[in-house]
Design a protein around this motif. Structure first.
Motif, PDB file in Angstrom:
ATOM      1  N   CYS A  56       0.927  -1.236   0.056  1.00  0.00           N
ATOM      2  CA  CYS A  56       0.001  -0.029  -0.059  1.00  0.00           C
ATOM      3  C   CYS A  56       0.859   1.245   0.047  1.00  0.00           C
ATOM      4  O   CYS A  56       0.637   2.272  -0.904  1.00  0.00           O
ATOM      5  N   GLU A  57       1.718   1.382   0.873  1.00  0.00           N
ATOM      6  CA  GLU A  57       2.691   2.485   0.991  1.00  0.00           C
ATOM      7  C   GLU A  57       3.543   2.813  -0.098  1.00  0.00           C
ATOM      8  O   GLU A  57       3.563   3.975  -0.603  1.00  0.00           O
ATOM      9  N   ASP A  58       4.070   1.713  -0.754  1.00  0.00           N
ATOM     10  CA  ASP A  58       5.054   1.895  -1.726  1.00  0.00           C
ATOM     11  C   ASP A  58       4.401   1.898  -3.095  1.00  0.00           C
ATOM     12  O   ASP A  58       5.041   2.762  -4.204  1.00  0.00           O
ATOM     13  N   LEU A  59       3.182   1.381  -3.467  1.00  0.00           N
ATOM     14  CA  LEU A  59       2.851   1.168  -4.755  1.00  0.00           C
ATOM     15  C   LEU A  59       1.280   1.667  -4.717  1.00  0.00           C
ATOM     16  O   LEU A  59       0.859   2.535  -5.710  1.00  0.00           O
ATOM     17  N   ALA A  65      -2.716   8.532  -5.484  1.00  0.00           N
ATOM     18  CA  ALA A  65      -2.524   9.854  -5.469  1.00  0.00           C
ATOM     19  C   ALA A  65      -2.292  10.566  -6.675  1.00  0.00           C
ATOM     20  O   ALA A  65      -2.652  11.538  -7.091  1.00  0.00           O
ATOM     21  N   SER A  66      -1.638   9.629  -7.690  1.00  0.00           N
ATOM     22  CA  SER A  66      -1.579  10.265  -9.165  1.00  0.00           C
ATOM     23  C   SER A  66      -3.014  10.057 -10.270  1.00  0.00           C
ATOM     24  O   SER A  66      -3.082  10.915 -10.921  1.00  0.00           O
ATOM     25  N   PHE A  67      -3.611   9.128  -9.937  1.00  0.00           N
ATOM     26  CA  PHE A  67      -4.550   8.937 -10.962  1.00  0.00           C
ATOM     27  C   PHE A  67      -5.970   8.738 -10.379  1.00  0.00           C
ATOM     28  O   PHE A  67      -6.902   8.868 -11.206  1.00  0.00           O
ATOM     29  N   MET A 137       0.252   2.531 -19.441  1.00  0.00           N
ATOM     30  CA  MET A 137       0.192   2.084 -18.021  1.00  0.00           C
ATOM     31  C   MET A 137       1.443   1.464 -17.368  1.00  0.00           C
ATOM     32  O   MET A 137       2.060   1.955 -16.367  1.00  0.00           O
ATOM     33  N   ALA A 138       1.709   0.344 -18.054  1.00  0.00           N
ATOM     34  CA  ALA A 138       2.999  -0.659 -17.909  1.00  0.00           C
ATOM     35  C   ALA A 138       4.161   0.388 -17.587  1.00  0.00           C
ATOM     36  O   ALA A 138       4.908   0.148 -16.795  1.00  0.00           O
ATOM     37  N   TRP A 139       4.416   1.199 -18.676  1.00  0.00           N
ATOM     38  CA  TRP A 139       5.660   1.736 -18.712  1.00  0.00           C
ATOM     39  C   TRP A 139       5.684   3.099 -17.755  1.00  0.00           C
ATOM     40  O   TRP A 139       6.766   3.254 -16.979  1.00  0.00           O
ATOM     41  N   TRP A 140       4.628   3.603 -17.393  1.00  0.00           N
ATOM     42  CA  TRP A 140       4.491   4.658 -16.614  1.00  0.00           C
ATOM     43  C   TRP A 140       4.836   4.137 -15.004  1.00  0.00           C
ATOM     44  O   TRP A 140       5.783   4.893 -14.405  1.00  0.00           O
ATOM     45  N   ILE A 141       4.140   3.203 -14.764  1.00  0.00           N
ATOM     46  CA  ILE A 141       4.412   2.312 -13.420  1.00  0.00           C
ATOM     47  C   ILE A 141       6.071   1.743 -13.285  1.00  0.00           C
ATOM     48  O   ILE A 141       6.710   2.181 -12.386  1.00  0.00           O
ATOM     49  N   HIS A 142       6.371   1.453 -14.450  1.00  0.00           N
ATOM     50  CA  HIS A 142       7.934   1.056 -14.436  1.00  0.00           C
ATOM     51  C   HIS A 142       8.757   2.154 -14.371  1.00  0.00           C
ATOM     52  O   HIS A 142       9.967   1.889 -13.679  1.00  0.00           O
ATOM     53  N   ASP A 143       8.564   3.180 -14.858  1.00  0.00           N
ATOM     54  CA  ASP A 143       9.387   4.304 -14.700  1.00  0.00           C
ATOM     55  C   ASP A 143       9.045   5.114 -13.088  1.00  0.00           C
ATOM     56  O   ASP A 143      10.372   5.909 -13.010  1.00  0.00           O
ATOM     57  N   HIS A 144       8.303   5.013 -12.542  1.00  0.00           N
ATOM     58  CA  HIS A 144       7.855   5.617 -11.510  1.00  0.00           C
ATOM     59  C   HIS A 144       7.837   4.983 -10.203  1.00  0.00           C
ATOM     60  O   HIS A 144       8.053   5.425  -8.957  1.00  0.00           O
ATOM     61  N   LEU A 145       7.487   3.588 -10.143  1.00  0.00           N
ATOM     62  CA  LEU A 145       7.127   2.923  -8.865  1.00  0.00           C
ATOM     63  C   LEU A 145       7.985   1.694  -8.590  1.00  0.00           C
ATOM     64  O   LEU A 145       8.556   0.926  -9.746  1.00  0.00           O
ATOM     65  N   PRO A 146       8.535   1.349  -7.537  1.00  0.00           N
ATOM     66  CA  PRO A 146       9.136   0.324  -7.324  1.00  0.00           C
ATOM     67  C   PRO A 146       8.609  -1.002  -7.032  1.00  0.00           C
ATOM     68  O   PRO A 146       8.633  -1.802  -6.062  1.00  0.00           O
ATOM     69  N   TYR A 147       7.830  -1.253  -8.191  1.00  0.00           N
ATOM     70  CA  TYR A 147       6.925  -2.676  -8.099  1.00  0.00           C
ATOM     71  C   TYR A 147       8.132  -3.838  -8.537  1.00  0.00           C
ATOM     72  O   TYR A 147       9.318  -3.626  -8.740  1.00  0.00           O
ATOM     73  N   SER A 148       7.469  -4.990  -8.168  1.00  0.00           N
ATOM     74  CA  SER A 148       8.401  -6.106  -8.392  1.00  0.00           C
ATOM     75  C   SER A 148       7.975  -6.919  -9.824  1.00  0.00           C
ATOM     76  O   SER A 148       8.609  -7.023 -10.600  1.00  0.00           O
ATOM     77  N   HIS A 193      11.045   6.026 -20.625  1.00  0.00           N
ATOM     78  CA  HIS A 193       9.627   5.308 -21.513  1.00  0.00           C
ATOM     79  C   HIS A 193       8.555   6.296 -21.794  1.00  0.00           C
ATOM     80  O   HIS A 193       7.485   6.148 -21.973  1.00  0.00           O
ATOM     81  N   ALA A 194       8.971   7.777 -21.232  1.00  0.00           N
ATOM     82  CA  ALA A 194       8.096   8.666 -21.386  1.00  0.00           C
ATOM     83  C   ALA A 194       7.254   8.960 -22.512  1.00  0.00           C
ATOM     84  O   ALA A 194       5.904   9.389 -22.684  1.00  0.00           O
ATOM     85  N   ASN A 195       7.748   8.513 -23.677  1.00  0.00           N
ATOM     86  CA  ASN A 195       6.874   8.629 -24.851  1.00  0.00           C
ATOM     87  C   ASN A 195       5.809   7.930 -25.054  1.00  0.00           C
ATOM     88  O   ASN A 195       4.840   8.074 -25.884  1.00  0.00           O
ATOM     89  N   TRP A 196       5.702   6.807 -23.981  1.00  0.00           N
ATOM     90  CA  TRP A 196       4.575   6.019 -24.232  1.00  0.00           C
ATOM     91  C   TRP A 196       3.502   6.595 -23.288  1.00  0.00           C
ATOM     92  O   TRP A 196       2.129   6.138 -23.726  1.00  0.00           O
ATOM     93  N   TYR A 197       3.743   7.504 -22.411  1.00  0.00           N
ATOM     94  CA  TYR A 197       2.756   7.808 -21.712  1.00  0.00           C
ATOM     95  C   TYR A 197       2.416   9.300 -21.570  1.00  0.00           C
ATOM     96  O   TYR A 197       2.199  10.098 -20.559  1.00  0.00           O
ATOM     97  N   GLU A 198       2.424   9.978 -22.656  1.00  0.00           N
ATOM     98  CA  GLU A 198       2.531  11.593 -22.896  1.00  0.00           C
ATOM     99  C   GLU A 198       0.776  11.625 -22.578  1.00  0.00           C
ATOM    100  O   GLU A 198      -0.101  11.019 -22.859  1.00  0.00           O
ATOM    101  N   GLY A 199       0.709  12.709 -21.774  1.00  0.00           N
ATOM    102  CA  GLY A 199      -0.802  13.247 -21.234  1.00  0.00           C
ATOM    103  C   GLY A 199      -1.216  12.496 -19.829  1.00  0.00           C
ATOM    104  O   GLY A 199      -2.089  12.976 -19.325  1.00  0.00           O
ATOM    105  N   PHE A 200      -0.037  11.379 -19.327  1.00  0.00           N
ATOM    106  CA  PHE A 200      -0.447  11.179 -17.910  1.00  0.00           C
ATOM    107  C   PHE A 200      -0.242  12.137 -16.891  1.00  0.00           C
ATOM    108  O   PHE A 200       0.793  12.954 -17.006  1.00  0.00           O
ATOM    109  N   PRO A 201      -0.702  11.861 -15.975  1.00  0.00           N
ATOM    110  CA  PRO A 201      -0.380  12.731 -14.597  1.00  0.00           C
ATOM    111  C   PRO A 201       1.169  12.547 -14.159  1.00  0.00           C
ATOM    112  O   PRO A 201       1.474  11.388 -14.340  1.00  0.00           O
ATOM    113  N   PRO A 202       1.631  13.427 -13.519  1.00  0.00           N
ATOM    114  CA  PRO A 202       2.840  13.102 -12.617  1.00  0.00           C
ATOM    115  C   PRO A 202       2.576  12.554 -11.846  1.00  0.00           C
ATOM    116  O   PRO A 202       1.649  12.283 -11.202  1.00  0.00           O
ATOM    117  N   LEU A 203       3.673  11.729 -11.206  1.00  0.00           N
ATOM    118  CA  LEU A 203       3.969  10.959  -9.857  1.00  0.00           C
ATOM    119  C   LEU A 203       3.558  11.887  -8.947  1.00  0.00           C
ATOM    120  O   LEU A 203       4.065  12.978  -8.454  1.00  0.00           O
TER     121      LEU A 203
END
Length: 205
Positions: A56-59, A65-67, A137-148, A193-203
């Motif tokens: 919850c806290e990390d992901l 908060a972002s979406f 969405m996959a690349w946004w998460i990859h670039d912004h969050l510490p998922y496994s 991979h920001a070219n994939w998620y243009e127009g997405f909210p920032p973290l």
């Protein structure tokens, strides 16, 4: 916390606050549990809480908060619930493969804890219904969050998101193009991979 053996104890367990906006109760519903009358209660409540807090806290908090509000589709499963689902082809991996994933109260074979939730991001589900690519969405998460691990599904662009003590950093999908999108060692793994998620909210945190 002691083993849960009463309705009062289960109510108290559900009140455990995992992060600013999530409580344990949010993650206990299971269609398998409800339909087949199998208790979805952990054998080790403290481990489930510890792993759930990191998820919850990390992901989930940064995602929400972002979406905006997240919808939880499937999260914690007891060994009994998950085992029944696996035995009856209800889209559950084996218990051993789900330790430190949907089974939050069991460490995996390496002794690590982890937790998985299947979530829908309504903000993105609306875009997906109009033709957006799940990889955005996959690349946004990859670039912004510490998922496994992440695994994407066709309906509502739902995805499993896993927090783990030793993150794999791997993304798979059951939506075309199916298979592994990225993992360590693949050429596309590093960099922006920001070219994939243009127009997405920032973290937002």
């Amino acid at each position: 916390m002691k083993t849960i053996k009463s309705i009062n104890a289960l109510e108290e367990f559900g009140r455990e606050q995992l992060s600013a906006n999530f409580y344990m109760r949010d993650f206990l519903y299971s269609e398998i549990s409800a339909f087949h009358g199998i208790a979805n209660i952990p054998d080790d409540p403290d481990l489930a809480i510890a792993a759930g807090r990191r998820l919850c806290e990390d992901l989930l908090e940064p995602l929400q908060a972002s979406f905006g509000r997240l919808a939880i589709r499937s999260a914690y499963r007891s060994c009994a619930v998950n085992g029944f689902g696996n035995d009856h082809d209800l889209n559950c991996a084996s218990n051993e493969n789900n330790y430190a994933h949907h089974i939050w109260d069991r460490r995996d074979a390496q002794g690590c804890m982890g937790a998985t939730a299947c979530v829908v991001v309504p903000w993105f589900a609306a875009r997906y219904s109009e033709g957006a690519d799940w990889r955005e969405m996959a690349w946004w998460i990859h670039d912004h969050l510490p998922y496994s691990t992440l695994a994407f599904f066709p309906k509502l662009a739902a995805f499993n998101i896993n927090w783990h003590e030793q993150p794999e950093r791997r993304i798979d999908s059951y939506v075309a193009p199916k298979g592994c999108l990225t993992k360590p060692g693949m050429e596309n793994h590093e960099g922006s991979h920001a070219n994939w998620y243009e127009g997405f909210p920032p973290l937002s945190l």
